[in-house]
Scaffold this motif. Structure first.
Motif, PDB file in Angstrom:
ATOM      1  N   ALA A   1       0.813  -1.213   0.000  1.00  0.00           N
ATOM      2  CA  ALA A   1       0.000   0.000   0.000  1.00  0.00           C
ATOM      3  C   ALA A   1       0.847   1.263   0.000  1.00  0.00           C
ATOM      4  CB  ALA A   1      -0.916   0.000   1.221  1.00  0.00           C
ATOM      5  N   GLY A   2       2.147   1.138   0.261  1.00  0.00           N
ATOM      6  CA  GLY A   2       3.030   2.297   0.229  1.00  0.00           C
ATOM      7  C   GLY A   2       3.510   2.775   1.572  1.00  0.00           C
TER       8      GLY A   2
ATOM      9  N   PHE B   1     -13.298   7.810   2.396  1.00  0.00           N
ATOM     10  CA  PHE B   1     -13.580   8.764   3.467  1.00  0.00           C
ATOM     11  C   PHE B   1     -12.517   8.686   4.562  1.00  0.00           C
ATOM     12  CE2 PHE B   1     -15.591  10.341   7.308  1.00  0.00           C
ATOM     13  CZ  PHE B   1     -16.277  11.462   6.854  1.00  0.00           C
ATOM     14  N   THR B   2     -12.225   7.484   5.056  1.00  0.00           N
ATOM     15  CA  THR B   2     -11.259   7.385   6.148  1.00  0.00           C
ATOM     16  C   THR B   2      -9.859   7.766   5.697  1.00  0.00           C
ATOM     17  OG1 THR B   2     -10.441   5.975   7.934  1.00  0.00           O
ATOM     18  CG2 THR B   2     -10.794   4.909   5.821  1.00  0.00           C
ATOM     19  N   LEU B   3      -9.510   7.469   4.455  1.00  0.00           N
ATOM     20  CA  LEU B   3      -8.210   7.895   3.946  1.00  0.00           C
ATOM     21  C   LEU B   3      -8.148   9.410   3.797  1.00  0.00           C
ATOM     22  CD1 LEU B   3      -7.667   5.166   1.220  1.00  0.00           C
ATOM     23  CD2 LEU B   3      -6.229   5.502   3.236  1.00  0.00           C
TER      24      LEU B   3
ATOM     25  N   ASP C   1      -3.888   4.511  -3.900  1.00  0.00           N
ATOM     26  CA  ASP C   1      -4.141   5.821  -4.508  1.00  0.00           C
ATOM     27  C   ASP C   1      -4.115   6.929  -3.456  1.00  0.00           C
ATOM     28  OD1 ASP C   1      -4.376   4.616  -6.959  1.00  0.00           O
ATOM     29  OD2 ASP C   1      -6.574   4.736  -7.042  1.00  0.00           O
ATOM     30  N   GLY C   2      -4.754   6.675  -2.315  1.00  0.00           N
ATOM     31  CA  GLY C   2      -4.761   7.683  -1.263  1.00  0.00           C
ATOM     32  C   GLY C   2      -3.372   7.961  -0.724  1.00  0.00           C
TER      33      GLY C   2
ATOM     34  N   PRO D   1     -11.285  12.011  -3.688  1.00  0.00           N
ATOM     35  CA  PRO D   1     -10.972  10.690  -4.238  1.00  0.00           C
ATOM     36  C   PRO D   1     -10.718  10.760  -5.735  1.00  0.00           C
ATOM     37  CG  PRO D   1     -13.327  10.907  -3.923  1.00  0.00           C
ATOM     38  CD  PRO D   1     -12.720  12.158  -3.364  1.00  0.00           C
ATOM     39  N   SER D   2     -10.166   9.689  -6.259  1.00  0.00           N
ATOM     40  CA  SER D   2      -9.821   9.663  -7.679  1.00  0.00           C
ATOM     41  C   SER D   2     -11.031   9.419  -8.563  1.00  0.00           C
ATOM     42  CB  SER D   2      -8.758   8.593  -7.942  1.00  0.00           C
ATOM     43  OG  SER D   2      -9.208   7.319  -7.498  1.00  0.00           O
ATOM     44  N   ALA D   3     -12.094   8.821  -8.024  1.00  0.00           N
ATOM     45  CA  ALA D   3     -13.281   8.519  -8.825  1.00  0.00           C
ATOM     46  C   ALA D   3     -14.010   9.804  -9.200  1.00  0.00           C
ATOM     47  CB  ALA D   3     -14.221   7.599  -8.053  1.00  0.00           C
ATOM     48  N   PRO D   4     -14.443   9.958 -10.460  1.00  0.00           N
ATOM     49  CA  PRO D   4     -15.186  11.159 -10.878  1.00  0.00           C
ATOM     50  C   PRO D   4     -16.463  11.376 -10.079  1.00  0.00           C
ATOM     51  CG  PRO D   4     -14.478   9.874 -12.789  1.00  0.00           C
ATOM     52  CD  PRO D   4     -14.206   9.035 -11.585  1.00  0.00           C
TER      53      PRO D   4
END
Length: 745
Positions: free
Chosen positions: A350-351, A594-596, A623-624, A709-712
């Motif tokens: 996850a990074g 939301f939590t990210l 992504d987050g 978030p990344s989602a449109p």
């Protein structure tokens, strides 16, 4: 600037381009500008603390409302009138000017005004410091007994300031700070507490005062050690903090139709504190800090800059690595090799850059042979299950790894796996406590523990409290840390503290605690330390100047975390404030986002069962984390602001902004719309909101990017030049958007 001033015949102005202090040092001869000395006359007074742009007061009224530089009481000396107020002490009126010395270097301006009391033999020095160009004043008082007999100090103010605007003109802000509900700011008129009693009739000021105190070794349990005034008409704000890891007190009241403010550490009446000074001995009060600015946001920006200047330099403040901690809503103090290895792999994917094994790693009693606990409980010491007889709660102190939890190679297998996956290993530790069942409680001498009067050892919730003024206590912790860090190669320590006490000697212990922690970092230069006390119960300026990170809360509900995350920068710079992000396999994609999103303008503390997520869910986490890594370089210098004001606990709309330095620069905005279960949901009459951004007023073209978030479907945002703000429309509720605003691109 060091120059004569027109308030008095022998006035003195000290400061720089961002701040000016005006003094009446007394009427004796020889009190010109710069350093000087003289026989003294009237009690020296601080007339004014202001920015150069602030309005000049009437000199006569400012002089009449000024208070002595230092207020203190000794055993045998009280205050000059009836009542418990901190001001008006009898000894303060006796203090006479002896000398003053101004210096400048290393980006700081410093001034010491030395006073004397012939009756007690005390030499009293008011010590002021201010960073060049920053409207922030740091103040403390040094006492030295130059007499022939011991004296007992009952109270001493670190900063006393009169001559502020009338209580009619000021609102006062405070911040409630409770476990799981930290940083809850609220405001009220100062007149609500300090009424107008009709001074022209009584020829006397009101005896009422607004008083706030922190007690015990959780200095921010109940309230932050902070406060603020805001002016109702001219936008000025005065924001303060008391830098104490022990007890503190501040007080505001009325003096000659003006407001006064007194800030200090522990005192006899509030905390049963006293300090005996033998001939030749010294005592130094806690630091108090006052920041000035336009509105609360402007004063907090100045205070944030100051906090960065006074803290210990460390590479962590530049790198801001992502920390994964296995505790919150995940292993909850039940780590085993079997549970940790897949979680370590998932965190690396996850990074995450650090992996901290939280509480329970030393618990050889609580784990069955197969590694199961066989009971409920919270590793942060918050849940009652951990305090049962026979659990690790009352047996801690040796800090040796469990053999049952880590079979076949011990905890080193786990630590090696963390390193193999490219992360730095970390461990949870609660160094100041020793359980009553621990062999350490018997091995260390009785003097190594804090004791009540009569030599009765402090015992809270089955734990004793070490006294780090004693060399045996300090040596015990040195051996512990040098083993964990030096031998095991641990690079991160989460230092927790889950009891609180008000025992005598607490101030000395708290100072010794910070001294010990400083010595640890001197020996282990790359070690990163997180300061935690059941979340944010030790979120004080003294601790934050030493530790690299600060836990903001133990809050486990992602819908209740936003007001904490948004308000945390009032207490801690964004890059130091650890905010939990705990996505779960059972969450929807929106809940994961939301939590990210709640953590992205703080210091991401990742948790959650990432090892049980689907590939698409783990991709959302990646992504987050990637967004955070892309912006963290700006966070370390940005200052916070609140487009919708400081959030209320049940607010549906919440917003936090971070403004990077340099002209219009880059601005980040986190915007939360809570709902579907949050307190107060359903109160909003619209699914969109305009967020004012004051520093971008007048800009017609502002570029806005939705970073998270990344989602449109996450939502939209556009600049509304007419309203000088961002029009935000989240894609649903609950939702959080992270926006980046740039000008001139």
């Amino acid at each position: 600037m060091n120059q004569d001033h027109g308030y008095q015949d022998y006035g003195y102005r000290w400061g720089h381009s961002g701040l000016a202090l005006d003094f009446d040092l007394g009427r004796g001869p020889g009190l010109g500008p710069g350093s000087g000395s003289g026989p003294g006359g009237d009690t020296p007074r601080l007339l004014r603390v202001a920015r150069p742009c602030d309005p000049e007061p009437d000199p006569k009224r400012a002089a009449d409302a000024a208070l002595p530089l230092v207020e203190l009481t000794l055993l045998g000396d009280g205050i000059g009138w009836s009542g418990p107020r901190f001001g008006g002490t009898a000894l303060a009126q006796r203090l006479k000017y002896r000398a003053h010395h101004a210096t400048c270097g290393d980006g700081w301006h410093r001034l010491t005004v030395e006073l004397s009391d012939p009756a007690s033999g005390l030499t009293v020095s008011a010590e002021y410091a201010s960073p060049d160009g920053v409207p922030v004043l740091r103040s403390r008082v040094r006492l030295r007994n130059d007499g022939a007999a011991p004296v007992t100090v009952r109270s001493v103010g670190s900063l006393v300031l009169g001559g502020l605007p009338s209580p009619d003109e000021l609102d006062v802000l405070r911040a409630r700070n409770d476990w799981l509900a930290e940083c809850r700011w609220y405001a009220e008129p100062l007149r609500a507490t300090v009424p107008d009693i009709g001074r022209e009739v009584h020829e006397h000021d009101s005896g009422a005062e607004m008083r706030l105190a922190g007690r015990g070794s959780w200095p921010t349990d109940g309230h932050l050690a902070m406060g603020a005034f805001t002016h109702r008409t001219d936008e000025r704000a005065w924001l303060w903090q008391i830098e104490s890891a022990a007890s503190w007190r501040w007080e505001a009241g009325e003096a000659d139709r003006h407001t006064y403010l007194a800030l200090g550490g522990p005192c006899a009446d509030e905390h049963q504190w006293r300090q005996v000074l033998g001939p030749g001995e010294e005592f130094v009060s806690e630091w108090a800090v006052l920041a000035l600015g336009e509105h609360f946001d402007g004063a907090l920006a100045a205070l944030t800059s100051y906090r960065r200047l006074v803290r210990r330099p460390h590479p962590d403040h530049q790198r801001l690595p992502v920390v994964f901690n296995d505790y919150m809503n995940t292993l909850m103090g039940d780590p085993t090799t079997e549970k940790l290895l897949p979680l370590i792999d998932a965190a690396a994917e996850a990074g995450a850059e650090y992996f901290c094994v939280d509480a329970g790693w030393y618990d050889d009693e609580g784990a069955d042979e197969d590694g199961d606990r066989g009971r409920e409980g919270s590793g942060d010491g918050a849940a009652e299950g951990e305090r049962e007889t026979g659990s690790w709660w009352d047996s801690v102190g040796a800090w040796l790894p469990s053999e049952r939890r880590f079979p076949g190679g011990g905890i080193r297998v786990v630590l090696d796996r963390i390193r193999e996956r490219g992360m730095v290993p970390g461990l949870w530790l609660e160094p100041e406590v020793v359980g009553v069942r621990s062999p350490v409680a018997r091995e260390l001498p009785a003097e190594a523990f804090l004791c009540h009067e009569g030599g009765i050892r402090v015992t809270e919730q089955g734990r004793h409290q070490l006294d780090l003024t004693h060399p045996a206590a300090r040596a015990h912790l040195d051996r512990t840390v040098d083993r964990i860090v030096g031998e095991w190669g641990v690079g991160y320590l989460k230092l927790d503290y889950n009891i609180t006490t008000s025992a005598p000697g607490l101030l000395d212990h708290s100072r010794a605690w910070l001294s010990w922690l400083t010595s640890v970092l001197d020996r282990h230069h790359s070690l990163v330390v997180e300061n935690c006390a059941s979340g944010g119960m030790r979120m004080d300026g003294a601790s934050l100047a030493v530790a690299q990170l600060q836990s903001t809360s133990d809050q486990q509900d992602p819908l209740r975390y936003p007001p904490i995350a948004a308000s945390a920068p009032t207490a801690v710079p964004p890059e130091q404030g650890a905010v939990w992000a705990y996505p779960q396999p059972s969450f929807t994609d929106a809940e994961i986002s939301f939590t990210l999103g709640s953590a992205l303008l703080g210091r991401v503390h990742l948790s959650g069962h990432l090892d049980k997520m689907t590939d698409s869910q783990l991709s959302l986490v990646r992504d987050g984390v990637a967004v955070y890594k892309a912006i963290r370089g700006d966070l370390r210098t940005a200052v916070p602001f609140w487009p919708l004001g400081l959030p209320g606990w049940s607010d549906e709309w919440i917003a936090l902004g971070l403004r990077a330095p340099g002209g219009a620069g880059v601005t980040y905005l986190s915007v939360w719309l809570r709902g579907d279960g949050s307190e107060g949901s359903g109160d909003s009459d619209s699914s969109e909101r305009v967020l004012p951004v004051r520093h971008l007023a007048g800009q017609e073209e502002v570029r806005i990017e939705v970073l998270h978030p990344s989602a449109p479907s996450g939502g939209t945002a556009e600049w509304d030049g007419a309203k000088a703000g961002v029009r935000v429309a989240p894609g649903g509720a609950p939702a959080v958007l992270l926006l980046r605003l740039t000008v001139g691109e």
